[in-house]
Design a protein around this motif. Structure first.
Motif, PDB file in Angstrom:
ATOM      1  N   LYS A 139      -2.342  58.981 -28.802  1.00 12.10           N
ATOM      2  CA  LYS A 139      -1.967  59.006 -30.208  1.00 12.10           C
ATOM      3  C   LYS A 139      -1.617  57.606 -30.706  1.00 12.10           C
ATOM      4  N   VAL A 140      -1.370  56.686 -29.776  1.00  9.29           N
ATOM      5  CA  VAL A 140      -1.016  55.312 -30.142  1.00  9.29           C
ATOM      6  C   VAL A 140      -2.302  54.483 -30.112  1.00  9.29           C
ATOM      7  N   PRO A 141      -2.635  53.850 -31.227  1.00 11.86           N
ATOM      8  CA  PRO A 141      -3.842  53.010 -31.242  1.00 11.86           C
ATOM      9  C   PRO A 141      -3.769  51.930 -30.161  1.00 11.86           C
ATOM     10  N   LEU A 142      -4.895  51.633 -29.570  1.00 12.38           N
ATOM     11  CA  LEU A 142      -4.966  50.670 -28.481  1.00 12.38           C
ATOM     12  C   LEU A 142      -4.335  49.332 -28.853  1.00 12.38           C
ATOM     13  N   GLU A 143      -4.535  48.896 -30.087  1.00 11.28           N
ATOM     14  CA  GLU A 143      -3.984  47.601 -30.499  1.00 11.28           C
ATOM     15  C   GLU A 143      -2.460  47.615 -30.611  1.00 11.28           C
ATOM     16  N   LYS A 144      -1.841  48.780 -30.551  1.00 11.29           N
ATOM     17  CA  LYS A 144      -0.376  48.895 -30.596  1.00 11.29           C
ATOM     18  C   LYS A 144       0.231  49.011 -29.193  1.00 11.29           C
ATOM     19  N   GLN A 145      -0.614  49.174 -28.166  1.00 17.64           N
ATOM     20  CA  GLN A 145      -0.121  49.307 -26.802  1.00 17.64           C
ATOM     21  C   GLN A 145       0.062  47.932 -26.176  1.00 17.64           C
ATOM     22  N   LYS A 146       1.133  47.782 -25.418  1.00 17.21           N
ATOM     23  CA  LYS A 146       1.408  46.495 -24.786  1.00 17.21           C
ATOM     24  C   LYS A 146       1.478  46.684 -23.268  1.00 17.21           C
ATOM     25  N   VAL A 147       0.727  45.857 -22.554  1.00 17.83           N
ATOM     26  CA  VAL A 147       0.758  45.815 -21.098  1.00 17.83           C
ATOM     27  C   VAL A 147       1.384  44.486 -20.707  1.00 17.83           C
ATOM     28  N   VAL A 148       2.351  44.528 -19.804  1.00 24.52           N
ATOM     29  CA  VAL A 148       3.059  43.315 -19.405  1.00 24.52           C
ATOM     30  C   VAL A 148       2.880  43.101 -17.911  1.00 24.52           C
ATOM     31  N   ALA A 149       2.557  41.885 -17.529  1.00 25.54           N
ATOM     32  CA  ALA A 149       2.523  41.504 -16.117  1.00 25.54           C
ATOM     33  C   ALA A 149       3.766  40.665 -15.847  1.00 25.54           C
ATOM     34  N   LEU A 150       4.540  41.085 -14.883  1.00 23.22           N
ATOM     35  CA  LEU A 150       5.795  40.398 -14.583  1.00 23.22           C
ATOM     36  C   LEU A 150       5.565  39.145 -13.750  1.00 23.22           C
ATOM     37  N   ARG A 151       6.458  38.184 -13.930  1.00 19.67           N
ATOM     38  CA  ARG A 151       6.430  36.981 -13.105  1.00 19.67           C
ATOM     39  C   ARG A 151       7.002  37.317 -11.728  1.00 19.67           C
ATOM     40  N   GLU A 152       6.630  36.556 -10.747  1.00 18.34           N
ATOM     41  CA  GLU A 152       7.064  36.789  -9.369  1.00 18.34           C
ATOM     42  C   GLU A 152       8.577  36.858  -9.232  1.00 18.34           C
ATOM     43  N   GLU A 153       9.302  36.020  -9.965  1.00 19.89           N
ATOM     44  CA  GLU A 153      10.762  36.000  -9.835  1.00 19.89           C
ATOM     45  C   GLU A 153      11.434  37.219 -10.476  1.00 19.89           C
ATOM     46  N   GLN A 154      10.686  38.016 -11.223  1.00 23.07           N
ATOM     47  CA  GLN A 154      11.236  39.230 -11.828  1.00 23.07           C
ATOM     48  C   GLN A 154      11.080  40.456 -10.925  1.00 23.07           C
ATOM     49  N   VAL A 155      10.390  40.274  -9.800  1.00 26.21           N
ATOM     50  CA  VAL A 155      10.064  41.398  -8.928  1.00 26.21           C
ATOM     51  C   VAL A 155      10.609  41.143  -7.530  1.00 26.21           C
ATOM     52  N   PHE A 156      11.335  42.119  -7.006  1.00 23.47           N
ATOM     53  CA  PHE A 156      11.786  42.074  -5.615  1.00 23.47           C
ATOM     54  C   PHE A 156      10.738  42.820  -4.794  1.00 23.47           C
ATOM     55  N   THR A 157      10.275  42.194  -3.712  1.00 23.24           N
ATOM     56  CA  THR A 157       9.279  42.849  -2.869  1.00 23.24           C
ATOM     57  C   THR A 157       9.806  43.009  -1.448  1.00 23.24           C
ATOM     58  N   CYS A 158       9.343  44.047  -0.799  1.00 23.05           N
ATOM     59  CA  CYS A 158       9.682  44.267   0.601  1.00 23.05           C
ATOM     60  C   CYS A 158       8.600  45.136   1.234  1.00 23.05           C
ATOM     61  N   LYS A 159       8.582  45.138   2.539  1.00 26.30           N
ATOM     62  CA  LYS A 159       7.662  46.004   3.271  1.00 26.30           C
ATOM     63  C   LYS A 159       8.480  47.116   3.907  1.00 26.30           C
ATOM     64  N   ILE A 160       7.940  48.312   3.857  1.00 27.85           N
ATOM     65  CA  ILE A 160       8.569  49.482   4.461  1.00 27.85           C
ATOM     66  C   ILE A 160       7.549  50.135   5.382  1.00 27.85           C
ATOM     67  N   VAL A 161       8.013  50.560   6.528  1.00 28.57           N
ATOM     68  CA  VAL A 161       7.148  51.251   7.479  1.00 28.57           C
ATOM     69  C   VAL A 161       7.613  52.696   7.567  1.00 28.57           C
ATOM     70  N   LEU A 162       6.692  53.616   7.298  1.00 31.00           N
ATOM     71  CA  LEU A 162       6.997  55.042   7.320  1.00 31.00           C
ATOM     72  C   LEU A 162       5.991  55.771   8.200  1.00 31.00           C
ATOM     73  N   PRO A 163       6.378  56.923   8.739  1.00 32.06           N
ATOM     74  CA  PRO A 163       5.394  57.737   9.453  1.00 32.06           C
ATOM     75  C   PRO A 163       4.284  58.147   8.484  1.00 32.06           C
ATOM     76  N   VAL A 164       3.077  58.324   8.988  1.00 29.92           N
ATOM     77  CA  VAL A 164       1.977  58.768   8.147  1.00 29.92           C
ATOM     78  C   VAL A 164       2.319  60.163   7.627  1.00 29.92           C
ATOM     79  N   MET A 165       2.134  60.355   6.326  1.00 33.32           N
ATOM     80  CA  MET A 165       2.442  61.641   5.691  1.00 33.32           C
ATOM     81  C   MET A 165       1.490  61.849   4.528  1.00 33.32           C
ATOM     82  N   PRO A 166       1.429  63.064   3.997  1.00 36.23           N
ATOM     83  CA  PRO A 166       0.581  63.300   2.824  1.00 36.23           C
ATOM     84  C   PRO A 166       0.980  62.382   1.670  1.00 36.23           C
TER      85      PRO A 166
END
Length: 121
Positions: A16-43
């Motif tokens: 319902k929102v025209p495409l020109e009114k939608q905003k997609v933002v890509a965050l800078r690296e310093e705005q994102v905390f990253t980590c690796k997690i190891v889990l058992p294989v599951m659905p």
């Protein structure tokens, strides 16, 4: 099933929102905390919930104050290695407010260069 209908409602509201009114933002690296997690294989449908339970052990933020996204990096010895991206809700809220000031609607927040890694708001 309820989650599915919520997703359909969100998707239909975006149409319902025209495409020109939608905003997609890509965050800078310093705005994102990253980590690796190891889990058992599951659905796949259970992975998000498992990540949600595991994250408080890995992130320096109070539970409930952030959004997260993840992607699989592969399998090893019956375990799945996940790259997890965490963004504070306050950061997303600021971006949403900026979008509104521009008469736009924040529809997607990307947390890496990979188009698939977007936050589920």
């Amino acid at each position: 099933m309820k989650k599915y209908f919520a997703w359909i409602d969100k998707l239909s509201s975006l149409y319902k929102v025209p495409l020109e009114k939608q905003k997609v933002v890509a965050l800078r690296e310093e705005q994102v905390f990253t980590c690796k997690i190891v889990l058992p294989v599951m659905p796949k449908k259970e992975v998000a919930e498992a990540v949600r339970w595991e994250l408080p052990l890995h992130v320096p933020f109070e539970d409930g104050t952030y959004y997260f996204a993840y992607k699989s990096l592969g399998l090893s010895d019956g375990m799945e290695i996940l790259q997890v991206y965490v963004v504070l809700k306050s950061v997303v809220q600021e971006l949403d407010e900026e979008a509104k000031l521009q008469s736009l609607i924040l529809t997607e927040v990307r947390v890496s260069n990979d188009e698939a890694d977007t936050l589920n708001l």
